[in-house]
Motif scaffolding. Sequence first.
Motif, mmCIF file in Angstrom:
data_model
loop_
_atom_site.group_PDB
_atom_site.id
_atom_site.type_symbol
_atom_site.label_atom_id
_atom_site.label_comp_id
_atom_site.label_asym_id
_atom_site.label_seq_id
_atom_site.Cartn_x
_atom_site.Cartn_y
_atom_site.Cartn_z
ATOM 1 N N TYR A 14 0.854 -1.181 0.000
ATOM 2 C CA TYR A 14 0.000 0.000 0.000
ATOM 3 C C TYR A 14 0.888 1.228 0.000
ATOM 4 O O TYR A 14 1.783 1.346 0.843
ATOM 5 N N ALA A 15 0.648 2.121 -0.943
ATOM 6 C CA ALA A 15 1.377 3.394 -1.013
ATOM 7 C C ALA A 15 2.884 3.199 -0.906
ATOM 8 O O ALA A 15 3.567 3.894 -0.170
ATOM 9 N N GLY A 16 3.403 2.212 -1.647
ATOM 10 C CA GLY A 16 4.846 2.055 -1.758
ATOM 11 C C GLY A 16 5.510 1.229 -0.673
ATOM 12 O O GLY A 16 6.727 1.068 -0.677
ATOM 13 N N ARG A 17 4.712 0.714 0.252
ATOM 14 C CA ARG A 17 5.300 -0.073 1.336
ATOM 15 C C ARG A 17 4.560 -1.401 1.498
ATOM 16 O O ARG A 17 3.393 -1.514 1.122
ATOM 17 N N ILE A 18 5.243 -2.349 2.105
ATOM 18 C CA ILE A 18 4.567 -3.592 2.467
ATOM 19 C C ILE A 18 3.851 -3.351 3.790
ATOM 20 O O ILE A 18 4.474 -2.926 4.763
ATOM 21 N N VAL A 19 2.553 -3.588 3.794
ATOM 22 C CA VAL A 19 1.805 -3.371 5.041
ATOM 23 C C VAL A 19 1.537 -4.682 5.783
ATOM 24 O O VAL A 19 1.270 -4.682 6.975
ATOM 25 N N GLU A 20 1.585 -5.793 5.045
ATOM 26 C CA GLU A 20 1.396 -7.080 5.701
ATOM 27 C C GLU A 20 2.032 -8.155 4.832
ATOM 28 O O GLU A 20 1.946 -8.103 3.606
ATOM 29 N N VAL A 21 2.703 -9.112 5.458
ATOM 30 C CA VAL A 21 3.325 -10.197 4.697
ATOM 31 C C VAL A 21 3.260 -11.463 5.541
ATOM 32 O O VAL A 21 3.377 -11.408 6.765
#
Length: 322
Positions: free
Chosen positions: A228-235
């Motif tokens: 989201y918006a250039g970042r990993i928010v959950e993995v």
Amino acid sequence: MALLTVENLTVTFPSRHGSTNAIENVTIHVEPGEILGMVGESGAGKSMTGAAIIGLLEPPGHISSGEIRLEGERIDNLPPAAMRRIRGRRIGAIFQDPLTSLNPVLTVGDQLIETIRAHLPLTKEAARERAIDWLRRVGIPAPEKRIDTYPHQYSGGMRQRVVIALALCAEPRLIIADEPTTALDVSVQAQIIALLRRLARETGAAVVLVTHDMGVIAETADRVAVMYAGRIVEVGPVAEVLTHPRHPYTAGLMASIPRIGPRPEILPQIEGAMPRPASRPAGCAFAPRCPYRIDRCIAERPALRGTGAAQVSCHLAEEIPV
Ligand code: SF4
Ligand code: MG
């Protein structure tokens, strides 16, 4: 050792108004034979992550920090000629539109044979045998006849099978597949997804599968990274993330798939739009759309954290009843 590791990757676009980071601090790893899905809406940075890995970022975009390793070896700082050799031989790419990957004036066989011989020391005859074998493996009927036909003589689904054969025939260790089934009919999509999964298992290649479709992730990937918006928010492992999403954005994505979304009443749809890189908020980039937002979310950007197999970047990850 992971086949692919991406550590704290940041891609920056300089401009007259100051530079913006299209992706920030992206960290992923993929093991041999594993399929890592990267999911998120358009502009989240998943395709850009794939492009950075294969060394095909569109200038002036460039890697401003972080590193990428393939089988332990740095590949983010190689000269273009060395990267070209890696692309094709050690990394194969599959894109959404098969026509962009195929040469319309060469037969399918000539393209396969050329690719095989560029990477493996085979005679023309041996390469042709191998090309026929690849067409058979990807499910092209009567491959000994179809090999001498041109891309336009294939249906969309058959063309995407040819693209997969072309990406795999040099026996790459890593495959970057960006929306490989998005242009296809739903029934053909399922076949292509099953094919990709089977070939990854058979060849031990690792796959980074970029898609906006949680349904494709559910059917294909072993692990998933939500951007989201250039970042990993959950993995985390697909089974875990899809049944117990802990980031409100992941939960919203899940709710958008009727056959999987277990509790659509929590976030029936995600209102609003993802912020563009230049106007991302200082705190959590999801805050403007998040129903759980607290003051801290606006002031402080949440770090990706978690001790088990799954990680999440949300201040309230432990408290939200998703
Ligand atoms: Fe929502 Fe705050 Fe979590 Fe961001 S950090 S997703 S705004 S609860
Ligand atoms: Mg894309």
